[in-house]
Motif scaffolding. Sequence first.
Motif, PDB file in Angstrom:
ATOM      1  N   ALA A 117       0.830  -1.215   0.000  1.00 57.52           N
ATOM      2  CA  ALA A 117       0.000   0.000   0.000  1.00 57.52           C
ATOM      3  C   ALA A 117       0.860   1.259   0.000  1.00 57.52           C
ATOM      4  O   ALA A 117       0.481   2.277  -0.592  1.00 57.52           O
ATOM      5  CB  ALA A 117      -0.927  -0.001   1.215  1.00 57.52           C
ATOM      6  N   ASP A 118       2.028   1.206   0.637  1.00 57.81           N
ATOM      7  CA  ASP A 118       2.930   2.353   0.649  1.00 57.81           C
ATOM      8  C   ASP A 118       3.443   2.655  -0.759  1.00 57.81           C
ATOM      9  O   ASP A 118       3.615   3.824  -1.129  1.00 57.81           O
ATOM     10  CB  ASP A 118       4.124   2.090   1.571  1.00 57.81           C
ATOM     11  N   ALA A 138       0.763   4.302  -2.770  1.00 58.89           N
ATOM     12  CA  ALA A 138       0.461   5.659  -2.316  1.00 58.89           C
ATOM     13  C   ALA A 138       1.479   6.681  -2.780  1.00 58.89           C
ATOM     14  O   ALA A 138       1.209   7.890  -2.735  1.00 58.89           O
ATOM     15  CB  ALA A 138       0.364   5.681  -0.794  1.00 58.89           C
ATOM     16  N   ASP A 139       2.640   6.226  -3.224  1.00 62.55           N
ATOM     17  CA  ASP A 139       3.711   7.157  -3.629  1.00 62.55           C
ATOM     18  C   ASP A 139       4.267   6.722  -4.978  1.00 62.55           C
ATOM     19  O   ASP A 139       5.050   5.782  -5.063  1.00 62.55           O
ATOM     20  CB  ASP A 139       4.809   7.166  -2.568  1.00 62.55           C
ATOM     21  N   SER A 140       3.876   7.385  -6.029  1.00 60.48           N
ATOM     22  CA  SER A 140       4.272   6.996  -7.383  1.00 60.48           C
ATOM     23  C   SER A 140       5.745   7.217  -7.671  1.00 60.48           C
ATOM     24  O   SER A 140       6.246   6.782  -8.707  1.00 60.48           O
ATOM     25  CB  SER A 140       3.433   7.759  -8.417  1.00 60.48           C
TER      26      SER A 140
END
Length: 297
Positions: A158-159, A162-164
């Motif tokens: 998920a991390d 959340a950060d492309s």
Amino acid sequence: MIANISRRNVLQGAGVAALGAVFAVVATGCATVTPAGEAVDGGSDLLALAKKQGYLRVGIANEPPYTQVNSDGTVTGCEPDVLKAVCKRLGIDDVQGIITPYESMIPGLQANRWDAVAAGLFMKQSRCAEVLYSEPVIVSTESFGVPIGNPKNILAVADVLADSSLRIAVLPGGFEEGILNTAKVPAAQQVKVNDGRSGIEALAADRADAFFLPTLSLRALAETDKSFETTEQVPDAPRTGSGAAFRTTDTAFHKAYNTELAAFKKTPEFKEILDTWGFDAAAVEGVTADELCKTEG
């Protein structure tokens, strides 16, 4: 010969890079290993043939503790060691290891370049549709290898979503690549590496922010490389495990193998092998291939 996978199919004294290079030669030659008229194919009796010729050809990797290529070219590791023991119970005295990348394991099996795969090839839906897995030998967890201190705090898939800007190194065809694809992590965030060492080098060179690999594989790499640390188990990665994989047509061999594997799991030797390589034999109890084959990917 049963104490070690045959050296005939790996380059003695070579490093991992050289082993990768020699694979193409070994794989090409496999089609002529079996005498004419006795080639392993979908209609053959693999168990009878393996007993007659005295060996089984097995696709393997070089990813400790699942599989490991020694400096003299012999192959060991948790899965090959279990497979050798079970094959001995079946009356097959020699197991010949053939080094191959993960993405080539199932295609090579289907093309009859080898007769089985024993390499930590984790079970999931897409693979289970293409091969017959034995019952599990190991149950494994996933982690991230990250720079010391985990500066970008990467702990879960998920991390990454959340950060492309995050770049995650994975092995092409590996279970971890499948996890990212199933989670719809864009390909632009995935850095493909050839092996464990390449993944750690990608971290060191700042070409990746994390390396996604089984927990024990990362810990094995960390024994000789202190430039990174291993996170705890990734909470949103599915539980997985692996066993030997066979062609879908080799049903008789698959059945016989599972019978002997079940008996072998009750012996002290099975636990000794798993203990040696850092796996928990108790974690496998009650876990079935049917269960693990429901994993998406």
